[in-house]
Design a protein around this motif. Structure first.
Motif, PDB file in Angstrom:
ATOM      1  N   ASN A   1     -73.132  53.846 -37.950  1.00 60.03           N
ATOM      2  CA  ASN A   1     -72.760  54.046 -39.343  1.00 60.03           C
ATOM      3  C   ASN A   1     -73.450  55.252 -39.961  1.00 60.03           C
ATOM      4  O   ASN A   1     -73.497  55.397 -41.142  1.00 60.03           O
ATOM      5  N   GLU A   2     -74.033  56.082 -39.132  1.00 59.13           N
ATOM      6  CA  GLU A   2     -74.671  57.261 -39.699  1.00 59.13           C
ATOM      7  C   GLU A   2     -74.270  58.476 -38.889  1.00 59.13           C
ATOM      8  O   GLU A   2     -73.712  58.357 -37.816  1.00 59.13           O
ATOM      9  N   TYR A   3     -74.595  59.611 -39.435  1.00 59.91           N
ATOM     10  CA  TYR A   3     -74.161  60.814 -38.733  1.00 59.91           C
ATOM     11  C   TYR A   3     -74.877  61.001 -37.408  1.00 59.91           C
ATOM     12  O   TYR A   3     -74.439  61.736 -36.544  1.00 59.91           O
ATOM     13  N   SER A   4     -76.007  60.290 -37.260  1.00 59.16           N
ATOM     14  CA  SER A   4     -76.678  60.351 -35.964  1.00 59.16           C
ATOM     15  C   SER A   4     -75.989  59.389 -34.999  1.00 59.16           C
ATOM     16  O   SER A   4     -75.494  58.346 -35.394  1.00 59.16           O
TER      17      SER A   4
ATOM     18  N   ARG B   1     -66.167  50.990 -42.462  1.00 61.00           N
ATOM     19  CA  ARG B   1     -67.622  50.945 -42.452  1.00 61.00           C
ATOM     20  C   ARG B   1     -68.171  52.062 -43.328  1.00 61.00           C
ATOM     21  O   ARG B   1     -67.492  53.068 -43.582  1.00 61.00           O
ATOM     22  N   TRP B   2     -69.400  51.872 -43.781  1.00 60.10           N
ATOM     23  CA  TRP B   2     -70.089  52.916 -44.527  1.00 60.10           C
ATOM     24  C   TRP B   2     -70.723  53.854 -43.536  1.00 60.10           C
ATOM     25  O   TRP B   2     -71.368  53.418 -42.591  1.00 60.10           O
ATOM     26  N   VAL B   3     -70.551  55.141 -43.746  1.00 58.48           N
ATOM     27  CA  VAL B   3     -71.262  56.089 -42.899  1.00 58.48           C
ATOM     28  C   VAL B   3     -72.112  56.981 -43.792  1.00 58.48           C
ATOM     29  O   VAL B   3     -71.737  57.309 -44.924  1.00 58.48           O
ATOM     30  N   GLN B   4     -73.256  57.331 -43.261  1.00 59.64           N
ATOM     31  CA  GLN B   4     -74.130  58.223 -44.034  1.00 59.64           C
ATOM     32  C   GLN B   4     -73.652  59.646 -43.838  1.00 59.64           C
ATOM     33  O   GLN B   4     -73.379  60.077 -42.720  1.00 59.64           O
ATOM     34  N   LEU B   5     -73.505  60.372 -44.935  1.00 59.14           N
ATOM     35  CA  LEU B   5     -73.006  61.748 -44.832  1.00 59.14           C
ATOM     36  C   LEU B   5     -74.171  62.683 -44.527  1.00 59.14           C
ATOM     37  O   LEU B   5     -75.314  62.417 -44.906  1.00 59.14           O
ATOM     38  N   GLY B   6     -73.830  63.784 -43.828  1.00 55.34           N
ATOM     39  CA  GLY B   6     -74.869  64.742 -43.479  1.00 55.34           C
ATOM     40  C   GLY B   6     -75.557  65.313 -44.707  1.00 55.34           C
ATOM     41  O   GLY B   6     -76.787  65.409 -44.752  1.00 55.34           O
ATOM     42  N   LEU B   7     -74.777  65.637 -45.712  1.00 59.66           N
ATOM     43  CA  LEU B   7     -75.327  66.191 -46.951  1.00 59.66           C
ATOM     44  C   LEU B   7     -74.759  65.405 -48.117  1.00 59.66           C
ATOM     45  O   LEU B   7     -73.600  64.990 -48.070  1.00 59.66           O
ATOM     46  N   PRO B   8     -75.531  65.176 -49.154  1.00 60.12           N
ATOM     47  CA  PRO B   8     -74.988  64.486 -50.317  1.00 60.12           C
ATOM     48  C   PRO B   8     -73.823  65.263 -50.922  1.00 60.12           C
ATOM     49  O   PRO B   8     -73.839  66.496 -50.926  1.00 60.12           O
ATOM     50  N   GLN B   9     -72.798  64.571 -51.380  1.00 62.19           N
ATOM     51  CA  GLN B   9     -71.621  65.251 -51.921  1.00 62.19           C
ATOM     52  C   GLN B   9     -71.433  64.912 -53.393  1.00 62.19           C
ATOM     53  O   GLN B   9     -71.678  63.801 -53.784  1.00 62.19           O
TER      54      GLN B   9
END
Lengths: 127, 217
Positions: free
Chosen positions: A65-68, A119-127
């Motif tokens: 769920n994250e960019y990693s 699903r929620w994914v964490q974005l690389g940069l806040p938008q």
């Protein structure tokens, strides 16, 4: 022994054939019933195991769920996880978002099954 | 006395009836053969795999509901988190119990060669439950299986990798997720299926005990 003619009357060929055929059908029906119930239990066992596999695949998809990336670990590869596009952002935001909402699919090609979820994914940069 | 006329079947009739009988017998015997073939798969396979599925689901639930249970280590007087994970042994505390007991339950999972996977359950009070686990009797839950565990953690470079050990008293937190693999023992590999669980742990940080650093093993 004296028997009057006609008192010893056997079955005719037609009657015997009909009787045999009916017996055959009844027995065949019985056997196919038993066989059918066996096959049903067979199939339900199979789908139980498939359900467990699908559950493991869905849980794994939710971990991503994250960019990693998450190191792959599932041995069973019958369920493939496919990430779809991010859903559109709301028109007005009061804060920069760090999480995006993403659809994903868990696909089993052999059985032609598609399980979709989000699903929620964490974005690389806040938008 | 007039002898009654003894009329037999004609050749055609006999051939016809023999042919029909042979046809019916053939059909019947193939039916029996198919059923018998199916029968070879043990009649209680479904029952067993239902039990297996329930067991796997329960373990899945318990792992997802794992709780960072803390106790005081009387040697150091420090607070420690109870979680002991190796690649073939796992004991942890969960908010889930199979009997739906209130409070927390300590779960212990391990496999014994040539026997299967054992599960041991004791209530987790405010102390270290490992002594009570040692006194309690484990039950065989998956015969002819062995078990393997992996623990997910996040490296400093944000990548998530699986480790084969996790000790709560060192890490002071729980892993992000646990992977469990039930492997059928060699002689049973063609009967039993390999089963896998991936259980994310939501509650991996204690409310007051914090890991000293972001740990990489």
């Amino acid at each position: 022994m004296n028997t009057t003619p006609g008192s010893q009357k056997g079955f005719t060929l037609l009657e015997v054939i009909v009787a045999l055929t009916i017996t055959g059908f009844v027995l065949g029906g019985l056997f196919s019933l038993v066989g059918g119930s066996k096959q049903l239990s067979w199939r339900s066992e199979e789908s139980l195991i498939q359900a467990m596999r699908a559950r493991a695949a869905i849980n794994f998809a939710l971990l991503e769920n994250e960019y990693s990336d998450v190191e792959l670990i599932l041995r069973d590869d019958s369920y493939q996880i496919r990430a779809l596009d991010l859903m559109e952002d709301p028109e007005r935001k009061t804060q920069a978002t760090v999480h995006g909402f993403q659809n994903y699919e868990v696909v089993n090609r052999e059985r032609d099954e598609v399980i979709s979820g989000s699903r929620w994914v964490q974005l690389g940069l806040p938008q | 006395m007039k002898k009654p006329e003894q009329k037999g079947f004609t050749l055609v009739e006999i051939i016809l009836s023999l042919g029909l009988t042979a046809l019916l017998l053939g059909l019947l015997s193939t039916g029996v053969y198919i059923v018998a073939e199916d029968w070879n798969r043990n009649s209680d396979v479904l029952d067993e795999s239902l039990d297996q599925a329930l067991v796997v689901l329960q373990i899945d639930r318990a792992l997802t509901g794992a709780f960072p249970h803390s106790y005081t280590n009387f040697d150091t007087l420090g607070r420690e988190i109870y979680f002991h994970g190796e690649d073939d042994y796992l004991s942890f505390v969960s908010t889930v119990s199979p009997q739906r007991d209130p409070g927390l339950t300590a779960w212990e999972l391990y496999s014994v060669a040539d026997e299967g996977v054992y599960l041991n359950l004791v209530p987790a009070f405010s102390d270290n439950p490992s002594e009570r686990l040692a006194e309690s009797d484990a039950s065989l839950i998956l015969p002819n299986y062995s078990v393997e565990f992996s623990y997910l953690y996040q490296e400093l470079n944000e990548e998530k990798v699986w480790a084969d050990e996790w000790f709560g008293d060192e890490e002071l937190s729980l892993p992000l997720a646990i992977y469990v693999r039930f492997i059928p023992e060699r002689d049973f590999a063609d009967i039993n299926e390999e089963l896998e669980i991936v259980a994310p742990i939501k509650n991996n940080q204690h409310r007051s005990i914090r890991p000293a650093t972001n740990i990489g093993l």
